[in-house]
Design a protein around this motif. Structure first.
Motif, PDB file in Angstrom:
ATOM      1  N   SER A   5      15.740  -3.648  -9.716  1.00  0.00           N
ATOM      2  CA  SER A   5      15.313  -4.021 -11.090  1.00  0.00           C
ATOM      3  C   SER A   5      14.361  -2.965 -11.653  1.00  0.00           C
ATOM      4  O   SER A   5      13.644  -2.373 -10.943  1.00  0.00           O
ATOM      5  CB  SER A   5      14.949  -5.504 -11.331  1.00  0.00           C
ATOM      6  N   GLU A   6      14.169  -3.041 -13.026  1.00  0.00           N
ATOM      7  CA  GLU A   6      13.152  -2.293 -13.491  1.00  0.00           C
ATOM      8  C   GLU A   6      11.699  -2.510 -12.746  1.00  0.00           C
ATOM      9  O   GLU A   6      10.751  -1.876 -12.478  1.00  0.00           O
ATOM     10  CB  GLU A   6      12.726  -2.253 -14.970  1.00  0.00           C
ATOM     11  N   GLU A   7      11.238  -3.926 -12.934  1.00  0.00           N
ATOM     12  CA  GLU A   7      10.112  -4.274 -12.286  1.00  0.00           C
ATOM     13  C   GLU A   7       9.906  -3.723 -10.815  1.00  0.00           C
ATOM     14  O   GLU A   7       9.072  -3.452 -10.289  1.00  0.00           O
ATOM     15  CB  GLU A   7      10.033  -5.749 -12.396  1.00  0.00           C
ATOM     16  N   GLN A   8      10.955  -4.096 -10.097  1.00  0.00           N
ATOM     17  CA  GLN A   8      11.149  -3.860  -8.593  1.00  0.00           C
ATOM     18  C   GLN A   8      10.696  -2.221  -8.510  1.00  0.00           C
ATOM     19  O   GLN A   8      10.160  -1.982  -7.628  1.00  0.00           O
ATOM     20  CB  GLN A   8      12.434  -4.300  -8.049  1.00  0.00           C
ATOM     21  N   TYR A  65      12.386  -8.305  -1.825  1.00  0.00           N
ATOM     22  CA  TYR A  65      12.949  -7.434  -2.508  1.00  0.00           C
ATOM     23  C   TYR A  65      14.190  -6.724  -1.643  1.00  0.00           C
ATOM     24  O   TYR A  65      15.230  -6.638  -1.905  1.00  0.00           O
ATOM     25  CB  TYR A  65      12.356  -6.165  -3.327  1.00  0.00           C
TER      26      TYR A  65
END
Length: 128
Positions: A5-8, A65
């Motif tokens: 994801s963008e956050e990851q 993650y």
């Protein structure tokens, strides 16, 4: 390969940047042993140890993650060896000769080896 994801992605990218910043700090510290104009070695060493704490905390998040990526998990776990080498400085911080020897022969080599492995594992996930 998993998609982050963008956050990851952002966390993994920042982590890789931190790895490189710590490597640069080690280079400065190594130079400070030979060049008296490099006066910030002890402060940078303290910063490195703070960064190690951040890495430990981030390793737990990254492990979540990448829980399906065994090779990434294995590389993150190897950071324990770096921490063990860093613990060798306990009680020796004011002994310049011992500190220099431990940094040059133990901590920095362990960190550099570990960093290369982690970078190889994470790069495929953060390249665009």
């Amino acid at each position: 390969m998993i998609a982050l994801s963008e956050e990851q992605y952002f966390l993994a990218r920042q982590y890789m940047d931190l790895l490189e910043t710590v490597e640069e700090a080690f280079k400065y510290i190594k130079e400070s042993f030979n060049n008296l104009s490099y006066t910030e070695g002890d402060r940078l060493l303290s910063d490195i140890f703070h960064a190690f704490t951040q890495m430990i905390n981030t390793n737990f998040v990254l492990a979540e993650y990448f829980k399906e990526q065994t090779s990434v998990l294995n590389s993150l776990v190897r950071f324990e060896a770096v921490v063990e080498k860093a613990e060798m400085l306990d009680g020796k911080f004011n002994d310049q000769n011992a500190k220099q020897k431990i940094i040059l022969e133990d901590i920095h080599p362990a960190y550099s080896s570990w960093k290369l492995i982690v970078e190889q594992q994470l790069k495929p996930f953060i390249q665009v």
